[in-house]
Write a protein that holds these residues in place. Structure first.
Motif, PDB file in Angstrom:
ATOM      1  N   ASP A   1       0.845  -1.390  -0.045  1.00 44.30           N
ATOM      2  CA  ASP A   1       0.211  -0.210  -0.045  1.00 44.30           C
ATOM      3  C   ASP A   1       0.867   1.412  -0.227  1.00 44.30           C
ATOM      4  O   ASP A   1       0.417   2.304   0.199  1.00 44.30           O
ATOM      5  CB  ASP A   1      -0.908   0.053   1.192  1.00 44.30           C
ATOM      6  CG  ASP A   1      -0.237   0.018   2.563  1.00 44.30           C
ATOM      7  OD1 ASP A   1       0.962  -0.455   2.485  1.00 44.30           O
ATOM      8  OD2 ASP A   1      -0.985   0.069   3.737  1.00 44.30           O
ATOM      9  N   THR A   2       2.153   1.083  -0.348  1.00 44.29           N
ATOM     10  CA  THR A   2       3.064   2.310  -0.234  1.00 44.29           C
ATOM     11  C   THR A   2       3.923   2.477  -1.650  1.00 44.29           C
ATOM     12  O   THR A   2       4.533   3.293  -2.075  1.00 44.29           O
ATOM     13  CB  THR A   2       4.098   2.165   0.901  1.00 44.29           C
ATOM     14  OG1 THR A   2       4.927   1.049   0.498  1.00 44.29           O
ATOM     15  CG2 THR A   2       3.338   2.341   2.060  1.00 44.29           C
ATOM     16  N   ALA A   3       3.754   1.418  -2.481  1.00 45.61           N
ATOM     17  CA  ALA A   3       4.484   1.278  -3.811  1.00 45.61           C
ATOM     18  C   ALA A   3       3.665   0.501  -4.698  1.00 45.61           C
ATOM     19  O   ALA A   3       3.101  -0.623  -4.154  1.00 45.61           O
ATOM     20  CB  ALA A   3       6.018   0.835  -3.725  1.00 45.61           C
ATOM     21  N   PRO A   4       3.726   0.520  -6.069  1.00 50.72           N
ATOM     22  CA  PRO A   4       2.759  -0.295  -7.044  1.00 50.72           C
ATOM     23  C   PRO A   4       3.732  -1.676  -7.303  1.00 50.72           C
ATOM     24  O   PRO A   4       4.087  -1.772  -8.292  1.00 50.72           O
ATOM     25  CB  PRO A   4       2.633   0.581  -7.959  1.00 50.72           C
ATOM     26  CG  PRO A   4       3.939   1.448  -8.050  1.00 50.72           C
ATOM     27  CD  PRO A   4       4.143   1.496  -6.804  1.00 50.72           C
ATOM     28  N   ALA A   5       3.722  -2.568  -6.342  1.00 48.79           N
ATOM     29  CA  ALA A   5       4.447  -3.702  -6.310  1.00 48.79           C
ATOM     30  C   ALA A   5       4.233  -4.648  -7.445  1.00 48.79           C
ATOM     31  O   ALA A   5       4.964  -5.276  -8.038  1.00 48.79           O
ATOM     32  CB  ALA A   5       4.336  -4.571  -4.942  1.00 48.79           C
TER      33      ALA A   5
ATOM     34  N   ALA B   1       7.893  -1.146 -12.419  1.00 48.99           N
ATOM     35  CA  ALA B   1       8.112   0.424 -12.665  1.00 48.99           C
ATOM     36  C   ALA B   1       9.539   0.780 -12.385  1.00 48.99           C
ATOM     37  O   ALA B   1       9.880   0.085 -11.243  1.00 48.99           O
ATOM     38  CB  ALA B   1       7.081   1.091 -11.523  1.00 48.99           C
ATOM     39  N   ALA B   2      10.167   1.646 -13.029  1.00 50.32           N
ATOM     40  CA  ALA B   2      11.619   1.840 -12.984  1.00 50.32           C
ATOM     41  C   ALA B   2      11.732   2.372 -11.665  1.00 50.32           C
ATOM     42  O   ALA B   2      13.162   2.152 -11.237  1.00 50.32           O
ATOM     43  CB  ALA B   2      11.988   2.775 -14.150  1.00 50.32           C
ATOM     44  N   GLY B   3      10.970   3.171 -11.151  1.00 50.76           N
ATOM     45  CA  GLY B   3      11.297   3.889  -9.721  1.00 50.76           C
ATOM     46  C   GLY B   3      11.414   2.799  -8.630  1.00 50.76           C
ATOM     47  O   GLY B   3      12.140   3.247  -7.669  1.00 50.76           O
ATOM     48  N   LEU B   4      10.744   1.787  -8.721  1.00 43.48           N
ATOM     49  CA  LEU B   4      11.020   0.764  -7.816  1.00 43.48           C
ATOM     50  C   LEU B   4      12.287   0.120  -7.708  1.00 43.48           C
ATOM     51  O   LEU B   4      12.708  -0.507  -6.663  1.00 43.48           O
ATOM     52  CB  LEU B   4       9.842  -0.466  -8.119  1.00 43.48           C
ATOM     53  CG  LEU B   4       8.428  -0.245  -8.016  1.00 43.48           C
ATOM     54  CD1 LEU B   4       7.406  -1.430  -8.158  1.00 43.48           C
ATOM     55  CD2 LEU B   4       7.963   0.509  -6.389  1.00 43.48           C
TER      56      LEU B   4
ATOM     57  N   CYS C   1       4.453  -8.428  -2.141  1.00 44.44           N
ATOM     58  CA  CYS C   1       5.127  -6.994  -2.211  1.00 44.44           C
ATOM     59  C   CYS C   1       6.103  -6.859  -3.316  1.00 44.44           C
ATOM     60  O   CYS C   1       6.929  -5.876  -3.314  1.00 44.44           O
ATOM     61  CB  CYS C   1       5.589  -6.515  -0.770  1.00 44.44           C
ATOM     62  SG  CYS C   1       6.781  -7.587  -0.146  1.00 44.44           S
ATOM     63  N   PHE C   2       6.275  -7.846  -4.158  1.00 44.15           N
ATOM     64  CA  PHE C   2       7.318  -7.684  -5.213  1.00 44.15           C
ATOM     65  C   PHE C   2       6.828  -8.667  -6.409  1.00 44.15           C
ATOM     66  O   PHE C   2       5.783  -9.155  -6.379  1.00 44.15           O
ATOM     67  CB  PHE C   2       8.691  -8.227  -4.579  1.00 44.15           C
ATOM     68  CG  PHE C   2       8.493  -9.846  -4.173  1.00 44.15           C
ATOM     69  CD1 PHE C   2       8.520 -10.874  -5.110  1.00 44.15           C
ATOM     70  CD2 PHE C   2       8.330 -10.027  -2.853  1.00 44.15           C
ATOM     71  CE1 PHE C   2       8.513 -12.119  -4.670  1.00 44.15           C
ATOM     72  CE2 PHE C   2       8.141 -11.548  -2.447  1.00 44.15           C
ATOM     73  CZ  PHE C   2       8.422 -12.517  -3.480  1.00 44.15           C
ATOM     74  N   LEU C   3       7.344  -8.234  -7.618  1.00 44.62           N
ATOM     75  CA  LEU C   3       6.856  -8.829  -8.643  1.00 44.62           C
ATOM     76  C   LEU C   3       6.810 -10.342  -8.748  1.00 44.62           C
ATOM     77  O   LEU C   3       7.808 -10.883  -8.372  1.00 44.62           O
ATOM     78  CB  LEU C   3       7.787  -8.224  -9.976  1.00 44.62           C
ATOM     79  CG  LEU C   3       7.104  -8.093 -11.318  1.00 44.62           C
ATOM     80  CD1 LEU C   3       5.812  -7.084 -11.180  1.00 44.62           C
ATOM     81  CD2 LEU C   3       7.969  -7.610 -12.505  1.00 44.62           C
ATOM     82  N   ASN C   4       5.595 -10.847  -9.211  1.00 42.07           N
ATOM     83  CA  ASN C   4       5.637 -12.434  -9.529  1.00 42.07           C
ATOM     84  C   ASN C   4       6.276 -12.577 -10.794  1.00 42.07           C
ATOM     85  O   ASN C   4       5.611 -12.730 -11.770  1.00 42.07           O
ATOM     86  CB  ASN C   4       4.151 -12.785  -9.319  1.00 42.07           C
ATOM     87  CG  ASN C   4       4.167 -14.022  -9.524  1.00 42.07           C
ATOM     88  OD1 ASN C   4       5.227 -15.067  -9.428  1.00 42.07           O
ATOM     89  ND2 ASN C   4       2.774 -14.715  -9.758  1.00 42.07           N
ATOM     90  N   GLY C   5       7.556 -12.840 -10.826  1.00 39.41           N
ATOM     91  CA  GLY C   5       8.369 -12.980 -12.208  1.00 39.41           C
ATOM     92  C   GLY C   5       7.916 -14.070 -13.158  1.00 39.41           C
ATOM     93  O   GLY C   5       7.383 -15.094 -12.884  1.00 39.41           O
TER      94      GLY C   5
END
Length: 293
Positions: A149-153, A157-160, A211-215
């Protein structure tokens, strides 16, 4: 010294046309440069076929939607452009980078008037880690994956990746190959640019991607393991469990499957399961028809 990426021969597909590599440029006041309004995909081509190309193109669209903008080319158009690029570059085995970003029509936090641009590049790139078969060494990252809820996990996105760069630099400065990141709760999350797996008593364990990408490679490895009859458990994994695991490896489009031999002083030995999955992945990616795998 490695050749810089801005000074190379070849082509980049940009906004619907092929541009000489050195001429593919954006303005210094591009919104993405100042406010990280950019999403991307990293992919590999094997024997002229991009592995999971459709899934990557669809994820690029989804990543953009999460960030509030629309990619102006369909997933099918991007797939065709990627295939044409690697053929034009004569690179049947290469790394492919597709990126979409907000342009320079508007400057400020708000970006709704900015046009959206897309580019695709390709270059030859061998193993992400040199001598990876002997296993790499990880330290614990100084930065943690933020709460969902603090970042678009779910967006690539490059910013992450800012905290990934900081963590990777800290690791190499300390003599390690990479770093393992915890999440905001203190649970094991992933590497700086790859998902992580552990083996214990013949069972494959991997953190839940909440909270991280499901690669895409992560999903492929889970499918391969289950097809082998290997039990795969996706769950919360805490640092105090590390000593109980016998094998560890990272997965990702760049990393492919990379064995780990150490995490912050704890040793792991690539063995039967890691070797089997490495061989299965190599066989899968070098099939001519990998899209449906």
């Amino acid at each position: 010294m490695a050749q810089p990426f801005h000074d190379r021969d070849g082509w980049i597909w940009m906004d619907g046309e092929f541009i000489p590599h050195r001429d593919a440029r954006v303005h210094v006041l591009t919104h993405a440069m100042h406010y990280a309004s950019s999403v991307f995909e990293g992919e590999r081509a094997y024997d002229g076929v991009i592995f999971k190309s459709k899934e990557h193109s669809e994820r690029l669209h989804n990543s953009a939607r999460i960030l509030g903008f629309k990619v102006p080319y369909s997933a099918e158009e991007i797939d065709r452009a990627k295939a044409e690029l690697i053929a034009k570059q004569s690179m049947p085995n290469c790394y492919v980078r597709a990126v979409a970003w907000r342009g320079s029509e508007q400057m400020g936090v708000s970006a709704k008037r900015d046009d959206v641009h897309v580019a695709i590049a390709a270059w030859e790139w061998g193993d992400y880690f040199a001598d990876k078969m002997k296993g790499i060494r990880l330290m614990i990252a100084p930065w943690r994956r933020p709460a969902p809820d603090t970042a678009p996990a779910n967006s690539k996105a490059a910013g992450l990746y800012m905290i990934c760069t900081l963590s990777r630099h800290a690791a190499t400065d300390a003599g390690f190959d990479d770093a393992m990141m915890f999440d905001w709760r203190g649970q094991i999350a992933e590497g700086t640019g790859a998902n992580i797996f552990f083996v214990r008593d013949g069972v494959l364990h991997t953190p839940t991607p909440d909270c991280f990408l499901n690669g895409i490679t992560r999903q492929t490895v889970i499918k391969m393991a289950r097809q082998r009859g290997i039990e795969v458990v996706e769950r919360a994994i805490w640092p105090n469990e590390l000593a109980s695991f016998s094998e560890c490896f990272l997965t990702g489009s760049a990393a492919e499957i990379t064995p780990v031999r150490e995490i912050a002083g704890l040793g792991f030995k690539p063995a039967v399961m890691t070797e089997q999955l490495l061989n299965d992945f190599a066989a899968l990616t070098r099939r001519k028809n990998v899209a449906a795998a």
